[in-house]
Design an enzyme around this catalytic site. Structure first.
Site, PDB file in Angstrom:
ATOM      1  N   ASN A  82      62.769  20.528  30.045  1.00  0.00           N
ATOM      2  CA  ASN A  82      61.599  19.214  29.831  1.00  0.00           C
ATOM      3  C   ASN A  82      61.006  19.173  31.094  1.00  0.00           C
ATOM      4  O   ASN A  82      61.458  19.287  31.982  1.00  0.00           O
ATOM      5  CB  ASN A  82      63.202  18.193  30.134  1.00  0.00           C
ATOM      6  CG  ASN A  82      63.704  17.537  28.425  1.00  0.00           C
ATOM      7  OD1 ASN A  82      63.724  18.085  28.016  1.00  0.00           O
ATOM      8  ND2 ASN A  82      64.119  16.685  28.767  1.00  0.00           N
ATOM      9  N   THR A  83      60.007  18.322  30.937  1.00  0.00           N
ATOM     10  CA  THR A  83      58.631  18.620  32.312  1.00  0.00           C
ATOM     11  C   THR A  83      58.201  17.664  32.147  1.00  0.00           C
ATOM     12  O   THR A  83      57.434  16.874  30.862  1.00  0.00           O
ATOM     13  CB  THR A  83      57.852  20.194  31.769  1.00  0.00           C
ATOM     14  OG1 THR A  83      58.233  20.946  32.138  1.00  0.00           O
ATOM     15  CG2 THR A  83      56.772  19.750  33.271  1.00  0.00           C
ATOM     16  N   ASP A  84      58.186  17.208  32.690  1.00  0.00           N
ATOM     17  CA  ASP A  84      57.452  15.433  33.372  1.00  0.00           C
ATOM     18  C   ASP A  84      56.632  15.456  34.604  1.00  0.00           C
ATOM     19  O   ASP A  84      55.433  14.973  34.884  1.00  0.00           O
ATOM     20  CB  ASP A  84      58.487  13.886  32.758  1.00  0.00           C
ATOM     21  CG  ASP A  84      57.692  12.908  33.326  1.00  0.00           C
ATOM     22  OD1 ASP A  84      56.412  12.911  32.796  1.00  0.00           O
ATOM     23  OD2 ASP A  84      58.335  11.599  33.229  1.00  0.00           O
ATOM     24  N   THR A  85      57.813  15.381  35.770  1.00  0.00           N
ATOM     25  CA  THR A  85      57.209  15.193  37.126  1.00  0.00           C
ATOM     26  C   THR A  85      55.925  16.171  37.002  1.00  0.00           C
ATOM     27  O   THR A  85      54.541  15.876  38.513  1.00  0.00           O
ATOM     28  CB  THR A  85      58.388  15.541  38.449  1.00  0.00           C
ATOM     29  OG1 THR A  85      59.212  14.999  37.597  1.00  0.00           O
ATOM     30  CG2 THR A  85      57.780  15.884  39.328  1.00  0.00           C
ATOM     31  N   ASP A 111      63.295  10.199  24.767  1.00  0.00           N
ATOM     32  CA  ASP A 111      64.312  11.154  25.735  1.00  0.00           C
ATOM     33  C   ASP A 111      65.017   9.654  26.566  1.00  0.00           C
ATOM     34  O   ASP A 111      64.748   8.807  26.525  1.00  0.00           O
ATOM     35  CB  ASP A 111      62.923  11.238  26.861  1.00  0.00           C
ATOM     36  CG  ASP A 111      63.311  12.389  28.003  1.00  0.00           C
ATOM     37  OD1 ASP A 111      64.551  12.203  27.599  1.00  0.00           O
ATOM     38  OD2 ASP A 111      63.035  12.028  29.364  1.00  0.00           O
ATOM     39  N   HIS A 162      66.957  19.775  31.374  1.00  0.00           N
ATOM     40  CA  HIS A 162      65.868  18.547  32.296  1.00  0.00           C
ATOM     41  C   HIS A 162      65.814  19.030  33.466  1.00  0.00           C
ATOM     42  O   HIS A 162      66.315  19.795  34.134  1.00  0.00           O
ATOM     43  CB  HIS A 162      67.396  17.480  32.036  1.00  0.00           C
ATOM     44  CG  HIS A 162      67.088  16.357  30.320  1.00  0.00           C
ATOM     45  ND1 HIS A 162      66.593  15.503  30.322  1.00  0.00           N
ATOM     46  CD2 HIS A 162      68.161  17.164  29.667  1.00  0.00           C
ATOM     47  CE1 HIS A 162      67.154  15.806  28.931  1.00  0.00           C
ATOM     48  NE2 HIS A 162      67.452  16.460  28.392  1.00  0.00           N
ATOM     49  N   SER A 201      60.550  20.641  35.887  1.00  0.00           N
ATOM     50  CA  SER A 201      59.646  20.442  36.613  1.00  0.00           C
ATOM     51  C   SER A 201      60.274  21.825  37.805  1.00  0.00           C
ATOM     52  O   SER A 201      60.835  21.761  38.498  1.00  0.00           O
ATOM     53  CB  SER A 201      58.965  19.407  36.808  1.00  0.00           C
ATOM     54  OG  SER A 201      58.864  18.842  35.963  1.00  0.00           O
ATOM     55  N   HIS A 228      66.146  15.230  38.479  1.00  0.00           N
ATOM     56  CA  HIS A 228      64.890  14.191  37.908  1.00  0.00           C
ATOM     57  C   HIS A 228      63.891  14.346  38.840  1.00  0.00           C
ATOM     58  O   HIS A 228      63.979  13.929  40.194  1.00  0.00           O
ATOM     59  CB  HIS A 228      64.950  13.380  37.032  1.00  0.00           C
ATOM     60  CG  HIS A 228      65.757  13.390  35.683  1.00  0.00           C
ATOM     61  ND1 HIS A 228      67.139  13.035  35.869  1.00  0.00           N
ATOM     62  CD2 HIS A 228      64.917  14.159  34.671  1.00  0.00           C
ATOM     63  CE1 HIS A 228      66.896  13.212  34.284  1.00  0.00           C
ATOM     64  NE2 HIS A 228      66.389  13.852  33.980  1.00  0.00           N
ATOM     65  N   GLY A 229      62.515  14.481  39.610  1.00  0.00           N
ATOM     66  CA  GLY A 229      61.484  13.791  39.781  1.00  0.00           C
ATOM     67  C   GLY A 229      61.193  15.127  40.945  1.00  0.00           C
ATOM     68  O   GLY A 229      61.225  16.684  40.129  1.00  0.00           O
TER      69      GLY A 229
HETATM   70  P1  13P Z   1      60.783  16.364  35.432  1.00  0.00           P
HETATM   71  O1  13P Z   1      61.579  15.305  36.448  1.00  0.00           O
HETATM   72  O2  13P Z   1      61.797  18.346  36.412  1.00  0.00           O
HETATM   73  O3  13P Z   1      59.928  17.505  35.655  1.00  0.00           O
HETATM   74  O4  13P Z   1      62.867  16.339  34.878  1.00  0.00           O
HETATM   75  C1  13P Z   1      61.475  15.641  33.459  1.00  0.00           C
HETATM   76  C2  13P Z   1      62.402  15.544  32.228  1.00  0.00           C
HETATM   77  O5  13P Z   1      64.214  15.712  32.922  1.00  0.00           O
HETATM   78  C3  13P Z   1      62.807  14.237  32.000  1.00  0.00           C
HETATM   79  O6  13P Z   1      64.317  14.105  30.338  1.00  0.00           O
HETATM   80  O1  G3H Z   2      64.391  12.007  32.818  1.00  0.00           O
HETATM   81  C1  G3H Z   2      62.810  11.558  33.319  1.00  0.00           C
HETATM   82  C2  G3H Z   2      61.394  11.035  32.414  1.00  0.00           C
HETATM   83  O2  G3H Z   2      60.899  11.704  33.412  1.00  0.00           O
HETATM   84  C3  G3H Z   2      61.347  10.045  32.363  1.00  0.00           C
HETATM   85  O3  G3H Z   2      61.191   8.713  33.118  1.00  0.00           O
HETATM   86  O4  G3H Z   2      62.474   6.855  33.054  1.00  0.00           O
HETATM   87  O5  G3H Z   2      59.902   7.470  34.419  1.00  0.00           O
HETATM   88  O6  G3H Z   2      59.539   7.498  32.145  1.00  0.00           O
HETATM   89  P1  G3H Z   2      60.652   7.414  33.368  1.00  0.00           P
HETATM   90 ZN    ZN Z   3      65.661  14.379  31.422  1.00  0.00          ZN
END
Ligand code: 13P
Ligand code: G3H
Ligand code: ZN
Length: 304
Positions: free
Chosen positions: A250-253, A81, A207, A210, A177-178
C-alpha cells in the site's frame, strides 16, 4: 478489466513480485496511477479509504474506477482500504467493488475473528476478495489512526486465517501510516515476517509502505513546505519484504507528497495561472512518475 484481488495476488505470489495498491481520492490521482500501470503493463489495485469516500463520494469514486477498468486492458482491482463499517462494506459490494479490507484490528482476537468472518461470508458469496488485519499498523491519517502499534504475533496467524477464511492478511512488522515512520534507520521486522510466512499460505499485505522519497521531499521544502524528520521504508527493505511473502503493497503518502511538491513548484513559478486544469497537470505527472518508480520496485511491470 476489473478483477478481484485474489486473482492478481495469487499470480504475484507465484511470480514472487508484489502488486501496488494506491489510494485514490480524486480524478487526477486515479488517472496518474492508471497511466503509470498502463505504461508499465502492470496489474494495479485502486483503493479508496473511508476518508476518500467521505471526501469524493462512493458512487463517484467507484464509477470513475470502473470506467478506468473498462477502458484499459490491464487488470484493475477496485478495493476498499481499511473498511471499519459493515454498512459501508455492504454499499461497496453494491457498487461493484471486487475486493474489501475489513479492519477490525483494534479489537481483541476473538472479536476481530467474528467481524472478519461475517464480512468473508458476505463477500465470498459474490466472489469479492477480503483482506483483514492482525496486529496494528501505527500512524495517523484522516480516518485511519492507531497510536498503539502491536506487531503481528505469528502464533495467532494460522488460527486467524483458518477461522475467518480471508484471502489476504495485512501484517504489522514495523511500518506505520504517514510520513513519519522511523526515528533513525528504517528497518522492518523480517524475522517476524518469515515466522508468519511459515504459518500461513495466503498472500501477505504491507501497509504504511511509502518510501517518502528524498527528492520529492526536497522539492516540496524548496517551495515552502515544512516537514521535519520525515522518513519512509527504504527500497531495500521493500525488496526483502517481497522476497519473504509480501504480495500487496500500500502506498498513499508518496502520492500525497508528490502532489504537494508539484503543486507548490507550479504555483510558485506561475503566480498568475488560475486554470485548475493547468494547475493540476504537474501534480498528475509527478504522481505518475512516483507510481512508476513503485511498480518497478515491486517487480509487477510487464505482469499485466
Ligand atoms: P503510507 O502512509 O505509507 O503510504 O501507507 C498507506 C496505506 O497503508 C494505506 O492503507
Ligand atoms: O491507510 C491510510 C491511508 O493513507 C488512507 O488515509 O484515511 O486519510 O484517506 P485517509
Ligand atoms: Zn493502511
Amino acid at each position: 478489466m476489473l478483477v478481484t484481488a485474489k486473482e492478481v495476488l495469487t499470480k504475484a505470489q507465484k511470480g514472487k513480485y508484489a502488486v501496488g495498491a494506491f489510494n485514490v481520492n480524486d480524478l487526477e490521482i486515479m488517472e496518474a496511477i492508471v497511466n503509470a500501470a498502463v505504461r508499465l503493463k502492470s496489474p494495479v489495485i485502486l483503493q479508496t479509504s473511508e476518508g476518500a469516500i467521505e471526501y469524493a463520494g462512493l458512487k463517484y469514486l467507484a464509477g470513475m474506477i470502473k470506467t478506468a477498468a473498462h477502458e484499459n486492458m490491464i487488470p484493475i482491482v477496485l478495493h476498499l482500504d481499511h473498511g471499519k463499517d459493515i454498512k459501508l462494506i455492504k454499499q461497496c459490494v453494491k457498487e461493484g467493488y471486487t475486493s474489501v479490507m475489513i479492519d477490525a484490528s483494534q479489537y481483541d482476537f476473538n472479536k476481530n475473528v467474528s467481524i472478519t468472518r461475517k464480512v468473508v461470508s458476505l463477500c465470498h458469496k459474490r466472489r469479492i476478495s477480503v483482506e483483514a488485519e492482525l496486529g496494528t499498523i501505527g500512524g495517523a491519517e484522516d480516518k485511519v489512526s492507531e497510536r498503539n502499534i502491536i506487531l503481528t504475533d505469528s502464533e495467532y496467524t494460522k488460527l486467524f486465517v483458518e477461522k475467518t477464511g480471508v484471502d489476504s492478511l495485512a501484517v504489522a512488522i514495523g511500518t506505520s501510516h504517514g510520513a513519519y515512520k522511523f526515528k533513525g534507520r528504517g528497518k522492518l521486522d523480517i524475522k517476524r515476517l518469515k515466522d508468519i510466512k511459515a504459518k500461513v499460505k495466503i498472500p501477505l499485505v504491507l501497509h504504511g509502505a511509502s518510501g517518502v522519497p528524498k527528492d520529492i521531499v526536497r522539492k516540496a521544502v524548496k517551495y515552502g513546505a515544512k516537514f521535519e524528520d520525515v522518513s519512509g521504508v527504504p527500497d531495500l527493505q521493500i525488496k526483502l519484504a517481497i522476497k519473504n511473502g509480501i504480495c500487496k503493497i500500500n502506498t498513499d503518502t508518496d502520492l500525497r507528497l508528490s502532489f504537494t511538491a508539484a503543486e507548490r513548484e507550479f504555483l510558485a513559478k506561475h503566480p498568475s495561472e488560475f486554470d485548475p486544469r493547468k494547475i493540476l497537470k504537474p501534480a498528475k505527472e509527478l504522481i505518475q512518475k512516483t507510481v512508476e518508480r513503485r511498480i518497478r520496485l515491486f517487480g509487477s511491470d510487464g505482469k499485466a
